[in-house]
Design a protein around this motif. Structure first.
Motif, PDB file in Angstrom:
ATOM      1  N   GLU A   3       0.817  -1.210   0.000  1.00  0.00           N
ATOM      2  CA  GLU A   3       0.000   0.000   0.000  1.00  0.00           C
ATOM      3  C   GLU A   3       0.849   1.258   0.000  1.00  0.00           C
ATOM      4  N   TYR A   7       0.107   3.613  -2.898  1.00  0.00           N
ATOM      5  CA  TYR A   7      -0.476   4.889  -2.471  1.00  0.00           C
ATOM      6  C   TYR A   7       0.508   6.050  -2.625  1.00  0.00           C
ATOM      7  N   TYR A  60      -3.463  -6.483  -5.480  1.00  0.00           N
ATOM      8  CA  TYR A  60      -4.291  -5.615  -4.631  1.00  0.00           C
ATOM      9  C   TYR A  60      -5.762  -5.738  -5.011  1.00  0.00           C
ATOM     10  N   GLU A  61      -6.052  -5.677  -6.313  1.00  0.00           N
ATOM     11  CA  GLU A  61      -7.443  -5.762  -6.763  1.00  0.00           C
ATOM     12  C   GLU A  61      -8.048  -7.125  -6.451  1.00  0.00           C
ATOM     13  N   LYS A  62      -7.255  -8.164  -6.571  1.00  0.00           N
ATOM     14  CA  LYS A  62      -7.754  -9.510  -6.257  1.00  0.00           C
ATOM     15  C   LYS A  62      -8.068  -9.617  -4.765  1.00  0.00           C
ATOM     16  N   GLU A  63      -7.213  -9.040  -3.918  1.00  0.00           N
ATOM     17  CA  GLU A  63      -7.411  -9.115  -2.467  1.00  0.00           C
ATOM     18  C   GLU A  63      -8.549  -8.229  -1.983  1.00  0.00           C
ATOM     19  N   THR A  64      -8.710  -7.049  -2.586  1.00  0.00           N
ATOM     20  CA  THR A  64      -9.693  -6.086  -2.088  1.00  0.00           C
ATOM     21  C   THR A  64     -10.995  -6.073  -2.885  1.00  0.00           C
ATOM     22  N   ILE A  66     -11.455  -4.136  -5.353  1.00  0.00           N
ATOM     23  CA  ILE A  66     -11.631  -2.736  -5.783  1.00  0.00           C
ATOM     24  C   ILE A  66     -10.775  -2.485  -7.018  1.00  0.00           C
ATOM     25  N   ASP A  69      -8.755   1.845  -7.285  1.00  0.00           N
ATOM     26  CA  ASP A  69      -8.924   2.520  -5.993  1.00  0.00           C
ATOM     27  C   ASP A  69      -8.303   3.912  -6.080  1.00  0.00           C
TER      28      ASP A  69
END
Length: 151
Positions: A3, A7, A60-64, A66, A69
């Protein structure tokens, strides 16, 4: 750690306009890189972080669950670095790159918008900003040439 990277050193966590904050962080870091290293280095760094970001965004997209984001601003950093690597290392080149990049990233004209709408995963997140960065760099270089002829 993922992140923090995605981010944009956590600039994407700022409450308003995370893309603008990510672009500011990218422009500042890019400007200092260009003080000491050639434009080709910034270009290659943009490509390098893009390759890493695509993979990390997919995870990240697979885990969340989203897609795209708004807190993810590594795409803005890669895009502004592409623009700056094409426009040059001066403060004026940085300003032009930032302004044109933000306009293109927000308005998403033509192919930039189509990439944003139709491409999934990490390439969808990164792709529109990379194309916006290329166009912003060309526009910035052109503006600098015109400015030099006028002044």
């Amino acid at each position: 750690m993922r992140e923090f990277f995605l981010y944009g050193l956590n600039s994407g966590l700022l409450p308003k306009a995370p893309g603008t904050w990510g672009s500011i962080v990218g422009a500042i870091i890019g400007y200092f890189i260009l003080l000491f290293l050639p434009q080709s280095t910034l270009f290659l760094l943009a490509i390098f972080i893009t390759i890493i970001a695509v993979k990390e965004i997919n995870i990240y997209e697979k885990e969340t669950g989203i897609h795209d984001d708004k807190r993810i601003v590594i795409d803005e950093i890669a895009g502004i670095w592409l623009a700056m690597s094409l426009a040059g290392g001066s403060i004026m080149a940085t300003i032009f790159s930032f302004v044109y990049f933000r306009i293109l990233d927000i308005k998403k004209p033509s192919i930039i918008g189509r990439i944003d709408e139709k491409v999934d995963g990490g390439w969808g997140v990164m792709g529109d900003d990379l194309v916006a960065g290329i166009f912003a760099g060309i526009m910035s270089a052109g503006s600098l040439m015109i400015l030099q002829k006028v002044v």
